[in-house]
Write an enzyme that holds these catalytic residues in place. Sequence first.
Site, PDB file in Angstrom:
ATOM      1  N   ARG A  45      26.916  35.821  41.238  1.00 20.48           N
ATOM      2  CA  ARG A  45      28.219  36.281  41.719  1.00 20.48           C
ATOM      3  C   ARG A  45      28.488  35.935  43.179  1.00 20.48           C
ATOM      4  O   ARG A  45      29.446  35.262  43.503  1.00 20.48           O
ATOM      5  CB  ARG A  45      28.337  37.808  41.544  1.00 20.48           C
ATOM      6  CG  ARG A  45      28.376  38.259  40.108  1.00 20.48           C
ATOM      7  CD  ARG A  45      28.831  39.694  40.015  1.00 20.48           C
ATOM      8  NE  ARG A  45      28.727  40.221  38.660  1.00 20.48           N
ATOM      9  CZ  ARG A  45      29.129  41.421  38.285  1.00 20.48           C
ATOM     10  NH1 ARG A  45      29.662  42.239  39.191  1.00 20.48           N
ATOM     11  NH2 ARG A  45      29.006  41.832  37.042  1.00 20.48           N
ATOM     12  N   HIS A  91      33.530  33.162  31.878  1.00 15.50           N
ATOM     13  CA  HIS A  91      33.232  34.204  32.866  1.00 15.50           C
ATOM     14  C   HIS A  91      33.503  35.581  32.265  1.00 15.50           C
ATOM     15  O   HIS A  91      34.645  36.042  32.234  1.00 15.50           O
ATOM     16  CB  HIS A  91      34.102  33.991  34.105  1.00 15.50           C
ATOM     17  CG  HIS A  91      33.604  34.690  35.330  1.00 15.50           C
ATOM     18  ND1 HIS A  91      32.457  34.334  35.985  1.00 15.50           N
ATOM     19  CD2 HIS A  91      34.111  35.758  36.019  1.00 15.50           C
ATOM     20  CE1 HIS A  91      32.276  35.119  37.030  1.00 15.50           C
ATOM     21  NE2 HIS A  91      33.261  35.993  37.069  1.00 15.50           N
ATOM     22  N   TYR A 136      53.199  35.444  37.515  1.00 19.97           N
ATOM     23  CA  TYR A 136      54.292  34.814  38.246  1.00 19.97           C
ATOM     24  C   TYR A 136      53.881  33.476  38.879  1.00 19.97           C
ATOM     25  O   TYR A 136      54.703  32.576  38.991  1.00 19.97           O
ATOM     26  CB  TYR A 136      54.800  35.744  39.350  1.00 19.97           C
ATOM     27  CG  TYR A 136      55.362  37.043  38.830  1.00 19.97           C
ATOM     28  CD1 TYR A 136      56.439  37.062  37.955  1.00 19.97           C
ATOM     29  CD2 TYR A 136      54.803  38.256  39.211  1.00 19.97           C
ATOM     30  CE1 TYR A 136      56.949  38.257  37.473  1.00 19.97           C
ATOM     31  CE2 TYR A 136      55.304  39.453  38.743  1.00 19.97           C
ATOM     32  CZ  TYR A 136      56.380  39.449  37.866  1.00 19.97           C
ATOM     33  OH  TYR A 136      56.881  40.632  37.393  1.00 19.97           O
TER      34      TYR A 136
END
Length: 772
Positions: A45, A91, A136
Amino acid sequence: MARRTTAPPPERPAERPEERIVDIDVGEEMRGSFLEYAYSVIYARALPDARDGLKPVQRRILFQMAQMGLRPDRAHVKSARVVGDVMGRLHPHGDGAIYDALVRMAQWFSMRAPMVDGHGNFGSLGNDDPPAAMRYTECRLSQPAMLMTATLDEDVVDFIPNYDGQELQPEVLPAALPNLLVNGTAGIAVGMATNMPPHNLVEVVAAARHLVKHPNASLDALMRFVPGPDLPTGGKIVGLDGIREAYETGRGSFRTRATARIESLTPRRKGIVITELPYNVGPERVVEKISELVKSKKVQGISDLTDLTDGKNGLRLVIEVKNGFHPEAILDELYRLTSLEESFAINNVALVDGQPRTLGLKDLLTVYIDHRLEVVRRRSAYRRRRAEERLHLVEGMLVAIVDIDEVIQIIRSSDDTAMARDRLMRVFDLTQTQTDYILEMPLRRLTKFSRLELEKEQEDLQNSITGLSQILEDDAKLRKVVSDELAGVAAAHGTPRRTILLESSATTATSAAAVPLEVADEPCRVLLSSTGLLARTQTLREPAARGQRPKHDVIVSSVTTTARGSIGVVTSAGRVLRLAALDLPGLPDTADAPNLAGGAPVSEFVSLGSDERVLALTGLAAESAGLALGTAGGVVKRVLPDYPLNRDEFEVVALKQGDRVVGAVELAHDDAELVFVTSDAQLLRFGASSVRQQGRSAAGMAGIRLAAGMRAVFFGAVDDPTGEVHVLTVSGPSAALPGTVPGSAKITPYAEYPAKGRGTGGVRCHRFLKGE
């Protein structure tokens, strides 16, 4: 009829599951679980791989976008689609973490070479304006990202299973771009963290190429190419000692400072304009902190703060400084008290062979170069293998084309494909691979023209195999290929350095102490030029008649005062307008004759009538020798210096109807002489002592007797009548003869004009030529 009911059978007691109790040591279990968790965070990570400079989530995003074909020449797609594919295939974590990583790779102010080309709101500097939701925004790969994923299909890196074993993902990307140094990184793991600043691509590539050629190069040799970080937001880095330490040990720090300059916002006001901020500092954070300091009065001298930042012109913070304060000193205070100057702690921690290591500059470059050498070696081996396979097929084709009729006959006479394959292999001594390729080939390829193409392809393949073999067998050639490819990357994607490196490591307190915050109330001189410019200078000497000024920029009046004092501006309407010296732009004390190009027009400070103009400056101190005025009607007046203290505008002479002031002068002493010049070339000089001082409301007294229709055109004073003084007279065209050209000028020693009494007509000072 009665219905029989059957009693339900008795319920059986529920069977209790077999209890399974494991006796373990809690400390050992906690220790093992925590170590497993820590290893997962470190490896999967938080920390980047030193080879490609990417964390697993970043690597998976770029790989999946490449698999989706989101190249720079394709249209943008919704970020939510990319996040969904990455989460579902590679993932197995939350979509928030994936989208945050994607957003950072699209921010120009976070990465020196952004990996994602974003469309929409991807946040603002300092995260003042958070990015829009993933539904968006739109994204696609950028050109640098294509370098990171190029040649993935040529067996250049190992592939590993995804979280459920149904997909394959690259263990590391080929990374033709030195991403870790160029874009930097930041992450917090368990028990360790990483924080690396971005660098300039051209500089990093130059250092990498030098290390490829000279593997034993010293750190000083590499720092000639990479002198320091190059932050995306520009700014300045102050002090390079910490950078040298970080490049050597992997840990260090440096100070970043905003780019600011002092500008004249208006003729009366100066301001501090900030155009670049330190790395990861946003304008809203700076504005909020400065406003807090001003309200708490920890910083004085700031009158206004405006954020003029926009998408077209970029960052622009304007800090308006009050009169009487030094902008340089205020800027030093802001550097000290706000985030206009920030520290950046370098901690170069990255994974090398799966283990976290703290790396210096040479170590980072060495790991990257070794990775590129391995990638180019595996790519060359793959390409040679594919070329050999293709050459094998081409050679079989050439054998078949030589006797194409027999090939066709064998195929037609065979019962099935297996028989045709065996007969072709036996007759033409072909391999099974070559034979299968011939059997699957369309007949249209078996032409004479195709034979020429095959022979050309055979030659090209042989040359390619030879070149690839040389790369694989010669380490020098392999290193040259890597070096040349890096040079091409720098040439195609390199940009100029944005961050300025400053050697000085002096603290801001030192420079702040050198310049006081407020302007001291020291003596100064205010100047007025013939072009109507006003300025204040530290030079107390009278300005020289000649100097480094433009020809049109002549100083017509000057007066001494103090920086926090006031002066008066005398106008042709007989008014005096009060001005504060601090409101006037200051000029450096450079010479006896300062250049007034840095001054401001007098119209910016006073309001004049349509036919009113400024004539001179005057001091407003009571100990002055007084102001002398001369009007067009020949009136002279010396004004008592009893000027009102609470008025910014007052009259100093009562003018008759149609009269106006043509000259005003501040007298140094009573021994000076006053001079009138009239329109019919009469000059009168007389002692100032013959004119008594009068109050501001008086109309003055007779100065020069005028002929009918004539007027006074000049009034002035001579402080030292016995000195070397000259009179310059210039004639103009006659109003009765329009179209004539002005003709004559004359310079005459002042001593040649005899002194006359006040109220007389004076003497002739100029002979007119025809038409003047």
